[in-house]
Design a protein around this motif. Structure first.
Motif, PDB file in Angstrom:
ATOM      1  N   GLU A  53       0.819  -1.219   0.000  1.00  0.00           N
ATOM      2  CA  GLU A  53       0.000   0.000   0.000  1.00  0.00           C
ATOM      3  C   GLU A  53       0.848   1.263   0.000  1.00  0.00           C
ATOM      4  O   GLU A  53       0.410   2.306  -0.475  1.00  0.00           O
ATOM      5  CB  GLU A  53      -0.926   0.006   1.218  1.00  0.00           C
ATOM      6  N   THR A  54       2.053   1.166   0.545  1.00  0.00           N
ATOM      7  CA  THR A  54       2.935   2.327   0.617  1.00  0.00           C
ATOM      8  C   THR A  54       4.069   2.251  -0.415  1.00  0.00           C
ATOM      9  O   THR A  54       5.046   2.978  -0.320  1.00  0.00           O
ATOM     10  CB  THR A  54       3.516   2.486   2.038  1.00  0.00           C
ATOM     11  N   ASN A  55       3.897   1.376  -1.399  1.00  0.00           N
ATOM     12  CA  ASN A  55       4.839   1.226  -2.517  1.00  0.00           C
ATOM     13  C   ASN A  55       6.273   0.937  -2.081  1.00  0.00           C
ATOM     14  O   ASN A  55       7.221   1.396  -2.717  1.00  0.00           O
ATOM     15  CB  ASN A  55       4.799   2.455  -3.429  1.00  0.00           C
ATOM     16  N   GLN A  56       6.432   0.182  -1.020  1.00  0.00           N
ATOM     17  CA  GLN A  56       7.764  -0.223  -0.586  1.00  0.00           C
ATOM     18  C   GLN A  56       8.184  -1.479  -1.350  1.00  0.00           C
ATOM     19  O   GLN A  56       7.354  -2.324  -1.669  1.00  0.00           O
ATOM     20  CB  GLN A  56       7.773  -0.517   0.915  1.00  0.00           C
ATOM     21  N   THR A  57       9.438  -1.587  -1.620  1.00  0.00           N
ATOM     22  CA  THR A  57       9.974  -2.743  -2.328  1.00  0.00           C
ATOM     23  C   THR A  57      10.048  -3.936  -1.374  1.00  0.00           C
ATOM     24  O   THR A  57      10.575  -3.818  -0.266  1.00  0.00           O
ATOM     25  CB  THR A  57      11.377  -2.439  -2.874  1.00  0.00           C
ATOM     26  N   LEU A  58       9.525  -5.052  -1.819  1.00  0.00           N
ATOM     27  CA  LEU A  58       9.602  -6.273  -1.015  1.00  0.00           C
ATOM     28  C   LEU A  58      11.023  -6.833  -1.086  1.00  0.00           C
ATOM     29  O   LEU A  58      11.655  -6.814  -2.139  1.00  0.00           O
ATOM     30  CB  LEU A  58       8.611  -7.316  -1.528  1.00  0.00           C
ATOM     31  N   PRO A  59      11.529  -7.331   0.034  1.00  0.00           N
ATOM     32  CA  PRO A  59      12.892  -7.866   0.036  1.00  0.00           C
ATOM     33  C   PRO A  59      12.969  -9.221  -0.667  1.00  0.00           C
ATOM     34  O   PRO A  59      11.963  -9.912  -0.832  1.00  0.00           O
ATOM     35  CB  PRO A  59      13.193  -8.032   1.521  1.00  0.00           C
ATOM     36  N   MET A  60      14.175  -9.565  -1.065  1.00  0.00           N
ATOM     37  CA  MET A  60      14.428 -10.922  -1.535  1.00  0.00           C
ATOM     38  C   MET A  60      14.514 -11.798  -0.289  1.00  0.00           C
ATOM     39  O   MET A  60      15.213 -11.445   0.673  1.00  0.00           O
ATOM     40  CB  MET A  60      15.741 -10.997  -2.319  1.00  0.00           C
ATOM     41  N   LEU A  61      13.795 -12.891  -0.290  1.00  0.00           N
ATOM     42  CA  LEU A  61      13.795 -13.772   0.877  1.00  0.00           C
ATOM     43  C   LEU A  61      15.080 -14.589   0.912  1.00  0.00           C
ATOM     44  O   LEU A  61      15.507 -15.154  -0.098  1.00  0.00           O
ATOM     45  CB  LEU A  61      12.593 -14.699   0.832  1.00  0.00           C
ATOM     46  N   ARG A  62      15.677 -14.638   2.092  1.00  0.00           N
ATOM     47  CA  ARG A  62      16.879 -15.443   2.286  1.00  0.00           C
ATOM     48  C   ARG A  62      16.485 -16.831   2.799  1.00  0.00           C
ATOM     49  O   ARG A  62      15.425 -17.002   3.393  1.00  0.00           O
ATOM     50  CB  ARG A  62      17.805 -14.772   3.291  1.00  0.00           C
ATOM     51  N   THR A  63      17.355 -17.778   2.582  1.00  0.00           N
ATOM     52  CA  THR A  63      17.118 -19.122   3.098  1.00  0.00           C
ATOM     53  C   THR A  63      17.481 -19.168   4.582  1.00  0.00           C
ATOM     54  O   THR A  63      18.182 -18.289   5.097  1.00  0.00           O
ATOM     55  CB  THR A  63      17.979 -20.161   2.358  1.00  0.00           C
ATOM     56  N   ALA A  64      17.025 -20.222   5.237  1.00  0.00           N
ATOM     57  CA  ALA A  64      17.374 -20.410   6.643  1.00  0.00           C
ATOM     58  C   ALA A  64      18.888 -20.520   6.799  1.00  0.00           C
ATOM     59  O   ALA A  64      19.463 -19.973   7.749  1.00  0.00           O
ATOM     60  CB  ALA A  64      16.682 -21.650   7.205  1.00  0.00           C
ATOM     61  N   ASP A  65      19.564 -21.182   5.866  1.00  0.00           N
ATOM     62  CA  ASP A  65      21.028 -21.291   5.930  1.00  0.00           C
ATOM     63  C   ASP A  65      21.691 -19.922   5.811  1.00  0.00           C
ATOM     64  O   ASP A  65      22.642 -19.627   6.529  1.00  0.00           O
ATOM     65  CB  ASP A  65      21.553 -22.213   4.839  1.00  0.00           C
ATOM     66  N   ASP A  66      21.202 -19.089   4.897  1.00  0.00           N
ATOM     67  CA  ASP A  66      21.754 -17.738   4.756  1.00  0.00           C
ATOM     68  C   ASP A  66      21.591 -16.952   6.052  1.00  0.00           C
ATOM     69  O   ASP A  66      22.507 -16.268   6.502  1.00  0.00           O
ATOM     70  CB  ASP A  66      21.077 -16.973   3.619  1.00  0.00           C
ATOM     71  N   ILE A  67      20.425 -17.036   6.647  1.00  0.00           N
ATOM     72  CA  ILE A  67      20.159 -16.300   7.882  1.00  0.00           C
ATOM     73  C   ILE A  67      21.016 -16.838   9.016  1.00  0.00           C
ATOM     74  O   ILE A  67      21.554 -16.073   9.815  1.00  0.00           O
ATOM     75  CB  ILE A  67      18.659 -16.308   8.200  1.00  0.00           C
ATOM     76  N   ARG A  68      21.180 -18.144   9.090  1.00  0.00           N
ATOM     77  CA  ARG A  68      22.035 -18.732  10.133  1.00  0.00           C
ATOM     78  C   ARG A  68      23.469 -18.223  10.032  1.00  0.00           C
ATOM     79  O   ARG A  68      24.154 -18.066  11.034  1.00  0.00           O
ATOM     80  CB  ARG A  68      22.015 -20.257  10.041  1.00  0.00           C
ATOM     81  N   ARG A  69      23.937 -17.968   8.806  1.00  0.00           N
ATOM     82  CA  ARG A  69      25.308 -17.492   8.606  1.00  0.00           C
ATOM     83  C   ARG A  69      25.460 -16.000   8.871  1.00  0.00           C
ATOM     84  O   ARG A  69      26.570 -15.541   9.144  1.00  0.00           O
ATOM     85  CB  ARG A  69      25.766 -17.792   7.178  1.00  0.00           C
ATOM     86  N   THR A  70      24.382 -15.229   8.773  1.00  0.00           N
ATOM     87  CA  THR A  70      24.518 -13.772   8.839  1.00  0.00           C
ATOM     88  C   THR A  70      23.876 -13.122  10.062  1.00  0.00           C
ATOM     89  O   THR A  70      24.156 -11.967  10.345  1.00  0.00           O
ATOM     90  CB  THR A  70      23.924 -13.115   7.582  1.00  0.00           C
ATOM     91  N   GLU A  71      23.030 -13.820  10.778  1.00  0.00           N
ATOM     92  CA  GLU A  71      22.329 -13.238  11.927  1.00  0.00           C
ATOM     93  C   GLU A  71      22.847 -13.855  13.219  1.00  0.00           C
ATOM     94  O   GLU A  71      23.269 -15.001  13.251  1.00  0.00           O
ATOM     95  CB  GLU A  71      20.815 -13.497  11.828  1.00  0.00           C
ATOM     96  N   HIS A  72      22.766 -13.089  14.278  1.00  0.00           N
ATOM     97  CA  HIS A  72      23.101 -13.595  15.615  1.00  0.00           C
ATOM     98  C   HIS A  72      21.830 -14.241  16.180  1.00  0.00           C
ATOM     99  O   HIS A  72      20.906 -13.544  16.573  1.00  0.00           O
ATOM    100  CB  HIS A  72      23.582 -12.443  16.494  1.00  0.00           C
ATOM    101  N   LEU A  73      21.783 -15.554  16.190  1.00  0.00           N
ATOM    102  CA  LEU A  73      20.549 -16.263  16.511  1.00  0.00           C
ATOM    103  C   LEU A  73      20.383 -16.619  17.980  1.00  0.00           C
ATOM    104  O   LEU A  73      19.278 -16.890  18.421  1.00  0.00           O
ATOM    105  CB  LEU A  73      20.446 -17.548  15.683  1.00  0.00           C
ATOM    106  N   GLU A  74      21.476 -16.663  18.717  1.00  0.00           N
ATOM    107  CA  GLU A  74      21.445 -17.114  20.098  1.00  0.00           C
ATOM    108  C   GLU A  74      20.681 -18.433  20.173  1.00  0.00           C
ATOM    109  O   GLU A  74      21.067 -19.379  19.543  1.00  0.00           O
ATOM    110  CB  GLU A  74      20.861 -16.040  21.011  1.00  0.00           C
TER     111      GLU A  74
END
Length: 88
Positions: A53-74
């Motif tokens: 509705e606010t014309n924002q660009t949707l992100p490309m979805l990352r895989t769970a493996d990508d997120i595990r490598r780049t995020e601090h998951l604790e």
């Protein structure tokens, strides 16, 4: 159907917080894991609708493996939440 990665953290008092690394600001919570996933999916759908509705660009979805490598998951639980991405 696409899937967004949700990170679920069990907080004190058995509250489960849900966030989506690919959708900053999209959060939800519930008192049990099943409701946390369901409420997270509903929050994500509303978040994506608002982005459209606010014309924002949707992100490309990352895989769970990508997120595990780049995020601090604790001690996060990783869940795949089905999502409808308009135009994709």
């Amino acid at each position: 159907m696409a899937y967004a990665v949700a990170l679920i953290h069990e907080e004190k008092n058995s509250i489960f917080g849900v966030s989506f690394p690919d959708f900053p600001g999209c959060v939800s919570a519930a008192t049990n894991l099943n409701d946390a996933i369901a409420r997270g999916a509903a929050a994500l759908a509303a978040h994506i609708k608002k982005m459209g509705e606010t014309n924002q660009t949707l992100p490309m979805l990352r895989t769970a493996d990508d997120i595990r490598r780049t995020e601090h998951l604790e001690e996060a639980i990783i869940a795949a939440v089905p999502v409808d991405l308009p135009g994709r």
